[in-house]
Motif scaffolding. Structure first.
Motif, mmCIF file in Angstrom:
data_model
loop_
_atom_site.group_PDB
_atom_site.id
_atom_site.type_symbol
_atom_site.label_atom_id
_atom_site.label_comp_id
_atom_site.label_asym_id
_atom_site.label_seq_id
_atom_site.Cartn_x
_atom_site.Cartn_y
_atom_site.Cartn_z
ATOM 1 N N UNK A 33 46.311 44.172 38.580
ATOM 2 C CA UNK A 33 47.341 43.623 37.687
ATOM 3 C C UNK A 33 47.226 42.101 37.618
ATOM 4 N N UNK A 34 47.013 41.488 38.758
ATOM 5 C CA UNK A 34 46.847 40.030 38.769
ATOM 6 C C UNK A 34 45.607 39.621 37.966
ATOM 7 N N UNK A 35 44.528 40.350 38.169
ATOM 8 C CA UNK A 35 43.298 40.034 37.422
ATOM 9 C C UNK A 35 43.501 40.206 35.920
ATOM 10 N N UNK A 36 44.243 41.252 35.575
ATOM 11 C CA UNK A 36 44.479 41.528 34.149
ATOM 12 C C UNK A 36 45.211 40.362 33.498
ATOM 13 N N UNK A 37 46.264 39.885 34.142
ATOM 14 C CA UNK A 37 47.041 38.801 33.528
ATOM 15 C C UNK A 37 46.279 37.481 33.541
ATOM 16 N N UNK A 38 45.447 37.284 34.547
ATOM 17 C CA UNK A 38 44.623 36.071 34.551
ATOM 18 C C UNK A 38 43.641 36.094 33.384
ATOM 19 N N UNK A 39 43.005 37.231 33.188
ATOM 20 C CA UNK A 39 42.070 37.340 32.063
ATOM 21 C C UNK A 39 42.808 37.224 30.739
ATOM 22 N N UNK A 40 43.993 37.801 30.702
ATOM 23 C CA UNK A 40 44.780 37.728 29.467
ATOM 24 C C UNK A 40 45.094 36.273 29.136
ATOM 25 N N UNK A 41 45.444 35.489 30.141
ATOM 26 C CA UNK A 41 45.770 34.080 29.902
ATOM 27 C C UNK A 41 44.542 33.309 29.421
ATOM 28 N N UNK A 42 43.419 33.608 30.050
ATOM 29 C CA UNK A 42 42.199 32.883 29.691
ATOM 30 C C UNK A 42 41.708 33.236 28.293
ATOM 31 N N UNK A 43 42.037 34.433 27.828
ATOM 32 C CA UNK A 43 41.508 34.891 26.542
ATOM 33 C C UNK A 43 42.583 35.035 25.470
ATOM 34 N N UNK A 44 43.756 34.486 25.740
ATOM 35 C CA UNK A 44 44.877 34.702 24.824
ATOM 36 C C UNK A 44 44.595 34.148 23.426
ATOM 37 N N UNK A 61 46.263 44.100 25.849
ATOM 38 C CA UNK A 61 46.490 43.919 27.286
ATOM 39 C C UNK A 61 46.046 45.161 28.076
ATOM 40 N N UNK A 62 46.370 46.325 27.537
ATOM 41 C CA UNK A 62 45.980 47.564 28.229
ATOM 42 C C UNK A 62 44.473 47.798 28.150
ATOM 43 N N UNK A 63 43.857 47.267 27.119
ATOM 44 C CA UNK A 63 42.400 47.349 27.029
ATOM 45 C C UNK A 63 41.773 46.546 28.181
ATOM 46 N N UNK A 64 42.340 45.377 28.434
ATOM 47 C CA UNK A 64 41.859 44.566 29.561
ATOM 48 C C UNK A 64 42.078 45.333 30.866
ATOM 49 N N UNK A 65 43.254 45.930 30.996
ATOM 50 C CA UNK A 65 43.573 46.666 32.231
ATOM 51 C C UNK A 65 42.608 47.844 32.416
ATOM 52 N N UNK A 66 42.352 48.557 31.339
ATOM 53 C CA UNK A 66 41.413 49.677 31.402
ATOM 54 C C UNK A 66 40.033 49.191 31.843
ATOM 55 N N UNK A 67 39.562 48.112 31.230
ATOM 56 C CA UNK A 67 38.236 47.587 31.570
ATOM 57 C C UNK A 67 38.174 47.124 33.025
ATOM 58 N N UNK A 68 39.227 46.475 33.469
ATOM 59 C CA UNK A 68 39.249 45.983 34.852
ATOM 60 C C UNK A 68 39.207 47.158 35.835
ATOM 61 N N UNK A 69 39.976 48.191 35.540
ATOM 62 C CA UNK A 69 40.010 49.351 36.440
ATOM 63 C C UNK A 69 38.647 50.035 36.507
ATOM 64 N N UNK A 70 38.040 50.247 35.340
ATOM 65 C CA UNK A 70 36.746 50.941 35.339
ATOM 66 C C UNK A 70 35.635 50.059 35.888
ATOM 67 N N UNK A 71 35.798 48.750 35.748
ATOM 68 C CA UNK A 71 34.844 47.833 36.376
ATOM 69 C C UNK A 71 34.914 47.967 37.891
ATOM 70 N N UNK A 72 36.124 48.086 38.397
ATOM 71 C CA UNK A 72 36.287 48.281 39.847
ATOM 72 C C UNK A 72 35.690 49.620 40.294
ATOM 73 N N UNK A 73 35.914 50.662 39.497
ATOM 74 C CA UNK A 73 35.350 51.974 39.841
ATOM 75 C C UNK A 73 33.824 51.895 39.923
ATOM 76 N N UNK A 74 33.249 51.195 38.930
ATOM 77 C CA UNK A 74 31.784 51.107 38.898
ATOM 78 C C UNK A 74 31.249 50.313 40.081
#
Lengths: 188, 200
Positions: free
Chosen positions: A52-63, A76-89
């Motif tokens: 969640x922290x990473x998601x909002x940081x990326x959101x701020x940087x790319x707003x 925002x949820x697209x970022x969250x989805x990408x972050x989660x699957x990046x972690x899975x990978x």
């Protein structure tokens, strides 16, 4: 005098100009929903919080790249989805994410055929959700718990609406079977 | 298998428009099978919603930190690039690049050659001839001027020193007279007393 609530669009425009306080207010409006979405995906509170922290940081940087403020939620949820699957990978780089087994959590209990007390209802639902594939679980989370439309879900998950509907409806059939014993005990 | 005019799940998820919803509602009213199916969907949905959202364990907040903020140049570029001006800028850049390439690739035009008679300058002959005697005379004149200036400076310094010595001599004369007067006074009034010896 006309009073108007400060909407997300106003906050997004201010935050895009570098107003950190406006972005903090935006975060306070969305952090709980994003955290719970990531919690459903990861089934781990620490991972969900870190993501969640990473998601909002990326959101701020790319707003500034967000052209339409009305599309903030799917973006925002697209970022969250990408972050989660990046972690899975990163954790399981050699296997496909779709093949990952459900993650064991502190909420898992057996449901099928066993008596479940009303107080354990939410735990039973969590367990039933864990039996779904990650894609099905994510579709259920986005639709049932986050209330997105099919079009928005397609944008978040980068796949056709038909695929979204297929995953969701299959998951719903499985959940009906999994939760039937609980429902028979009188969920009102 | 549902016999509804539209998918009951689409109805349940509120993905149908107003007219389609009315058709489904009218159908469900008279169709027991679809009514029971819709009831099961609602029951499953209600059961799923018993899983409440959790509170986030720790609130997230950001502070202004230049590390995370893009530079002023990047903000300007981002703002510029997200405007219609980028089309004009892109076109101008393309035209400029084409002009540069054309200018570099095009052979330079050949200018007709015309011969011009350029007068030659006879520097050695034009320069005035200066004899050794004249040079020596100039050197002697410069030396004489320097010697005369130094002599005047020394004379001035000697005169100043003489004046200073005269002043010192005059002061000495005054001091001698004052000392003589003191000796005369001492001789008139006798030697000084010695109180310590008298006490003994």
């Amino acid at each position: 005098m006309i009073f108007r609530a400060v909407e997300d669009g106003d906050l997004i425009r201010q935050a895009a100009r570098g107003n950190v306080e406006a972005f903090n207010l935006l975060v306070s409006r969305w952090e709980k929903r994003v955290y719970n979405y990531l919690l459903r995906l990861t089934a781990n509170r620490e991972d969900a919080l870190d993501l969640t922290q990473d998601v909002f940081l990326k959101a701020y940087q790319n707003l500034r790249k967000l052209d339409d403020a009305a599309r903030f939620a799917p973006w925002l949820y697209r970022i969250a989805h990408n972050e989660a699957y990046s972690m899975f990978r990163k954790r399981r780089p050699e296997s496909d994410v779709a093949d990952l087994p459900p993650v064991a959590t502190e909420t898992g209990i057996a449901v099928g055929g066993n008596p479940v007390f009303p107080i354990e209802l939410s735990l039973a639902v969590a367990s039933a959700l864990e039996r779904l594939t990650p894609e099905q679980r994510e579709a259920v989370t986005l639709k049932i718990y986050q209330g997105f439309k099919f079009e928005e879900m397609a944008e978040i998950l980068s796949c056709p609406v038909s695929t979204i509907k297929s995953r969701l409806y299959t998951a719903l059939e499985l959940l009906k079977i999994e939760l039937a014993p609980i429902e028979a005990r009188g969920v009102s | 298998m549902s016999c509804s005019p539209f998918d009951l799940k689409d109805y349940f998820f509120e993905e149908l428009d107003g007219a389609e919803r009315k058709q489904v509602e009218a159908h469900v009213t008279g169709c027991r099978t679809c009514r029971e199916e819709l009831s099961r969907l609602r029951l499953t949905g209600t059961t799923l919603l018993s899983l409440r959202e959790e509170e986030i364990p720790r609130r997230i907040a950001f502070v202004s930190d230049p590390v995370f903020e893009p530079s002023a140049w990047r903000r300007w570029w981002s703002g510029f690039w997200n405007t219609p001006a980028r089309l004009g800028f892109g076109s101008a850049a393309l035209v400029s690049a084409a002009l540069v390439v054309f200018a570099l690739a095009r052979p330079a035009p050949v200018q007709p050659v015309r011969l011009v008679q350029v007068p030659t300058v006879q520097t050695a002959q034009a320069a005035p001839e200066v004899s050794e005697a004249a040079i020596q005379a100039r050197i002697d004149q410069a030396a004489d001027r320097a010697v005369a200036a130094r002599t005047r400076q020394l004379k001035d310094e000697v005169a100043a020193e003489r004046q200073r010595l005269l002043m010192v001599a005059a002061e000495l004369e005054v001091d001698n007279r004052r000392q003589h007067a003191l000796f005369m006074s001492a001789a008139e009034y006798g030697p000084p007393r010695q109180p310590a010896l008298e006490a003994k």
